[in-house]
Design an enzyme around this catalytic site. Structure first.
Site, PDB file in Angstrom:
ATOM      1  N   ASP A  67       0.927  -1.037   0.163  1.00 46.20           N
ATOM      2  CA  ASP A  67       0.118   0.010  -0.071  1.00 46.20           C
ATOM      3  C   ASP A  67       0.639   1.250   0.110  1.00 46.20           C
ATOM      4  O   ASP A  67       2.217   1.317   0.307  1.00 46.20           O
ATOM      5  CB  ASP A  67      -0.861   0.089   1.194  1.00 46.20           C
ATOM      6  N   ASN A 136      -6.952  -3.319  14.437  1.00 53.32           N
ATOM      7  CA  ASN A 136      -8.492  -3.356  14.144  1.00 53.32           C
ATOM      8  C   ASN A 136      -8.446  -4.654  13.017  1.00 53.32           C
ATOM      9  O   ASN A 136      -9.702  -4.703  12.634  1.00 53.32           O
ATOM     10  CB  ASN A 136      -9.057  -2.278  13.393  1.00 53.32           C
ATOM     11  N   HIS A 138      -6.908  -5.198  10.317  1.00 52.17           N
ATOM     12  CA  HIS A 138      -6.936  -5.046   8.747  1.00 52.17           C
ATOM     13  C   HIS A 138      -5.417  -5.470   8.257  1.00 52.17           C
ATOM     14  O   HIS A 138      -4.549  -5.947   9.147  1.00 52.17           O
ATOM     15  CB  HIS A 138      -6.505  -3.333   8.357  1.00 52.17           C
ATOM     16  N   GLU A 143      -9.539  -1.892   5.516  1.00 52.48           N
ATOM     17  CA  GLU A 143      -9.988  -1.860   6.827  1.00 52.48           C
ATOM     18  C   GLU A 143     -11.288  -2.669   7.078  1.00 52.48           C
ATOM     19  O   GLU A 143     -11.730  -3.244   6.126  1.00 52.48           O
ATOM     20  CB  GLU A 143     -10.483  -0.368   7.018  1.00 52.48           C
TER      21      GLU A 143
HETATM   22  P1  PGA Z   1       2.483  -2.243  12.850  1.00 53.18           P
HETATM   23  O1  PGA Z   1       1.439  -2.107  11.838  1.00 53.18           O
HETATM   24  O2  PGA Z   1       3.751  -3.420  12.485  1.00 53.18           O
HETATM   25  O3  PGA Z   1       3.194  -0.759  13.097  1.00 53.18           O
HETATM   26  O4  PGA Z   1       1.845  -2.555  14.268  1.00 53.18           O
HETATM   27  C1  PGA Z   1       0.815  -3.205  11.404  1.00 53.18           C
HETATM   28  C2  PGA Z   1      -0.454  -2.839  10.426  1.00 53.18           C
HETATM   29  O5  PGA Z   1      -0.995  -1.922  10.538  1.00 53.18           O
HETATM   30  O6  PGA Z   1      -0.417  -3.657   9.475  1.00 53.18           O
END
Ligand code: PGA
Length: 259
Positions: A67, A136, A138, A143
């Site tokens: 992304d 969450n 994702h 999302e």
């Molecule tokens: P993080 O992010 O490794 O900074 O916890 C993971 C994500 O949001 O995919």
């Protein structure tokens, strides 16, 4: 799903890096799906060390990141292009033009998303996809309530995702509201998936992903429908799993060697 529970983040990170190194050794022209975020930083540091010390090479591989924020050019300090160059690409040996991210500054983001999806298909889809996990649920920037068969497209970030990523920006308001992300359908076409999650803050969503219902409310739960997923966890991220004893029976916990 193969659930690997490690004593420490360090051994978990090494495990993920080893899976990538092994794949490169057996398939030097593998198409890697790469991720950003805090969890991945140590994985890239480990791979850089293996490149420097053990000679693993990315020279014939290609990569596609999950992304990019809409509105940020590749040279913006907070873009995922910059993250990937700084933390990985500039220190290994990918061939020029073999590393791909969506262009966040494309004049027509929808067309850019379609172009990116087509480029992944043209490359033969992802061979090994690395994933982090949002608090969450994702994966990529898909999302909650994302279509479970979505392709690369524009997504609006949730407030919680923007808050979680605000640490990379000067202020909360600077975090972009939109991103181009590989879809869940795109990710599900990958041959192999390695998902990493560390820390207590991920424990609940890890349990939802592995043991909860398959639901767009927790997009990562779709991975239950994939044939070859390895979930690499530390103790804290595994702490809410109901069937933890079973996972440790199948794949005994990796214990740090006594020094
Ligand atoms: P993080 O992010 O490794 O900074 O916890 C993971 C994500 O949001 O995919």
């Amino acid at each position: 799903m193969k659930v690997l529970i490690h004593e420490t983040r360090e051994t978990a990170t090494g495990c993920a890096a080893a899976l990538i190194a092994d794949r490169l050794a057996s398939e030097p022209d593998v198409v890697l799906g790469l991720a950003t975020g805090g969890t991945m930083e140590a994985v890239y540091a480990d791979l850089i060390a293996r490149h420097r010390d053990s000679g693993i090479s990315f020279a014939r591989a290609q990569s596609f990141n999950l992304d990019e924020y809409i509105g940020l050019s590749p040279d913006h300090p907070c873009s995922y292009w910059t993250y990937m160059r700084d933390k990985f690409f500039d220190q290994v040996d990918f061939a020029p033009g073999h590393t791909h991210l969506p262009r966040g500054d494309a004049p027509d983001p929808e067309a850019e998303a379609a172009r990116y999806e087509a480029a992944i298909v043209a490359a033969g889809d992802i061979g090994l996809q690395l994933l982090g996990l949002g608090a969450n649920g994702h994966i990529g920037f898909n999302e909650p309530t994302s279509s479970l068969s979505s392709l690369t497209r524009i997504k609006t970030l949730t407030r919680s995702t923007r808050a979680a990523n605000a640490r990379y920006f000067a202020s909360d308001d600077d975090v972009p509201r939109l991103a181009i992300t590989m879809g869940i359908g795109t990710i599900m076409r990958a041959q192999d998936i390695v998902l990493l999650a560390f820390g207590e803050a991920k424990a609940k969503v890890v349990a939802q992903m592995i043991e909860g219902p398959v639901t767009a409310a927790c997009p990562a739960s779709i991975l239950q429908m994939h044939r070859k997923v390895t979930v690499v966890l530390d103790e804290a991220a595994a702490s809410a799993l109901a069937l933890r004893d079973y996972y440790e029976l199948v794949h005994p916990r990796v214990v740090e060697p006594a020094s």
